[in-house]
Design an enzyme around this catalytic site. Structure first.
Site, PDB file in Angstrom:
ATOM      1  CB  ILE A  67      -0.969   0.022   1.214  1.00 39.31           C
ATOM      2  CG1 ILE A  67      -1.696  -1.321   1.344  1.00 39.31           C
ATOM      3  CG2 ILE A  67      -1.976   1.154   1.069  1.00 39.31           C
ATOM      4  CD1 ILE A  67      -2.676  -1.395   2.510  1.00 39.31           C
ATOM      5  N   PRO A  68       1.483   1.599  -1.146  1.00 39.06           N
ATOM      6  CG  PRO A  68       2.043   1.888  -3.386  1.00 39.06           C
ATOM      7  CD  PRO A  68       1.484   0.892  -2.418  1.00 39.06           C
ATOM      8  CG  HIS A  69       0.731   5.195   2.577  1.00 42.86           C
ATOM      9  ND1 HIS A  69       1.220   3.915   2.662  1.00 42.86           N
ATOM     10  CD2 HIS A  69       1.144   5.834   3.684  1.00 42.86           C
ATOM     11  CE1 HIS A  69       1.900   3.784   3.781  1.00 42.86           C
ATOM     12  NE2 HIS A  69       1.887   4.937   4.428  1.00 42.86           N
ATOM     13  CB  ALA A  70       2.315  10.196  -0.369  1.00 44.91           C
TER      14      ALA A  70
ATOM     15  CD  GLU B  74       3.396   5.310   7.185  1.00 46.41           C
ATOM     16  OE1 GLU B  74       2.806   6.395   7.006  1.00 46.41           O
ATOM     17  OE2 GLU B  74       3.173   4.309   6.519  1.00 46.41           O
TER      18      GLU B  74
END
Lengths: 153, 131
Positions: A67-70, B74
């Site tokens: 789950i790449p996220h930003a 995170e």
């Protein structure tokens, strides 16, 4: 806060078979697809924000999921994208296994609560073996959306 | 003494106040932060019974809260340039901690200092920081 993941995933943000074979290339391909479909305004800024996270953590949560996220103002609202890799991509997953299902999540800087909640709901949903199997076997983008809709509570 | 790999242990009893402190400790020490949220099945069953809810409902809520804590941590870690690895696991707290210490070569544990954590302090094979 009520939030449904299915409300934020659109068919044009789904790639049934991604061509990329490694994680940064996969992120680039997904973002390019989103830019092409006018879901993201500034692709470069978006990729920069995602790459910053990838350098500081592993977004591969195990069981073949990444789950790449930003949080970035390159997007105007919370947005999701989905891609599938039959061979799997190394996302430095916590269990060391390649990722076959990739969900990308982004939200504007100011929507932190929504963003955290979407990540939590999606992570919980994808821990279910049955859901992962359905996603791996789906044939069409609409089927992916149906699976999410039916299985989120 | 340099701690390269820190394991922050979270449970449904942990509140958000521990998150910033743990990120700051790791930032100052230049440590990698492994965060582990542990769901204890026996505790979930007890909570369900006490609150007259179905076990799967309590489990779902606990899991979602766990992920929220992990992603909040995170987000703050990324802001501070601290490397993180997020884990959510199920089982006996002491057994899961031992497993992660071995699997990831953890140097030090961080836990919320409460009476319930005495068992961790007593049984841990590595130093424990109580925040």
């Amino acid at each position: 806060m009520q939030l449904k993941i299915s409300d934020y995933l659109k068919p044009e943000a789904i790639i049934m078979e991604i061509k990329a074979k490694e994680k940064l290339a996969a992120i680039n391909e997904l973002v390019a697809h989103m830019v092409e479909n006018k879901l993201v305004s500034n692709g470069d800024e978006f990729i920069k924000a995602l790459a910053k996270r990838e350098n500081l953590e592993s977004t591969g949560i195990g069981d073949g999921i990444a789950i790449p996220h930003a949080r970035t103002n390159a997007v105007k609202d919370l947005i999701l994208a989905f891609a599938r890799s039959p061979k799997g991509i190394d996302f430095s997953s916590v269990d060391g296994k390649p990722s076959h299902i990739i969900f990308l999540i982004a939200s504007p800087e100011g929507k932190k609560s929504e963003y955290i909640l979407a990540l939590a709901k999606l992570s919980r949903l994808l821990r279910k073996h049955a859901v992962r199997e359905l996603l791996r076997n789906a044939k069409e983008p609409e089927e992916i959306m149906d699976i999410i809709k039916k299985n989120e509570e | 003494m340099k701690f390269e790999r820190v394991l922050l242990v979270l449970t449904d009893e942990t509140d958000q106040s521990i998150l910033s402190d743990s990120v700051q400790v790791c930032k100052n020490a230049g440590s990698k932060l492994f965060a582990l949220f542990i769901i204890e099945p026996n505790r979930i069953a007890r909570l369900a019974s006490l609150t007259h809810q179905k076990v799967n409902i309590v489990h779902s809520k606990t899991e979602e809260e766990g992920w929220k804590l992990l992603y909040l941590l995170e987000d703050e870690a990324v802001e501070n340039g601290v490397w993180t690895s997020l884990h959510l696991d199920e089982g006996n707290v002491l057994h899961r901690i031992s497993h992660y210490i071995e699997s990831y070569g953890i140097d030090v544990l961080m836990v919320k200092r409460k009476d319930e954590c005495k068992k961790i302090f007593v049984s841990s094979s590595i130093p424990v920081i109580g925040l």
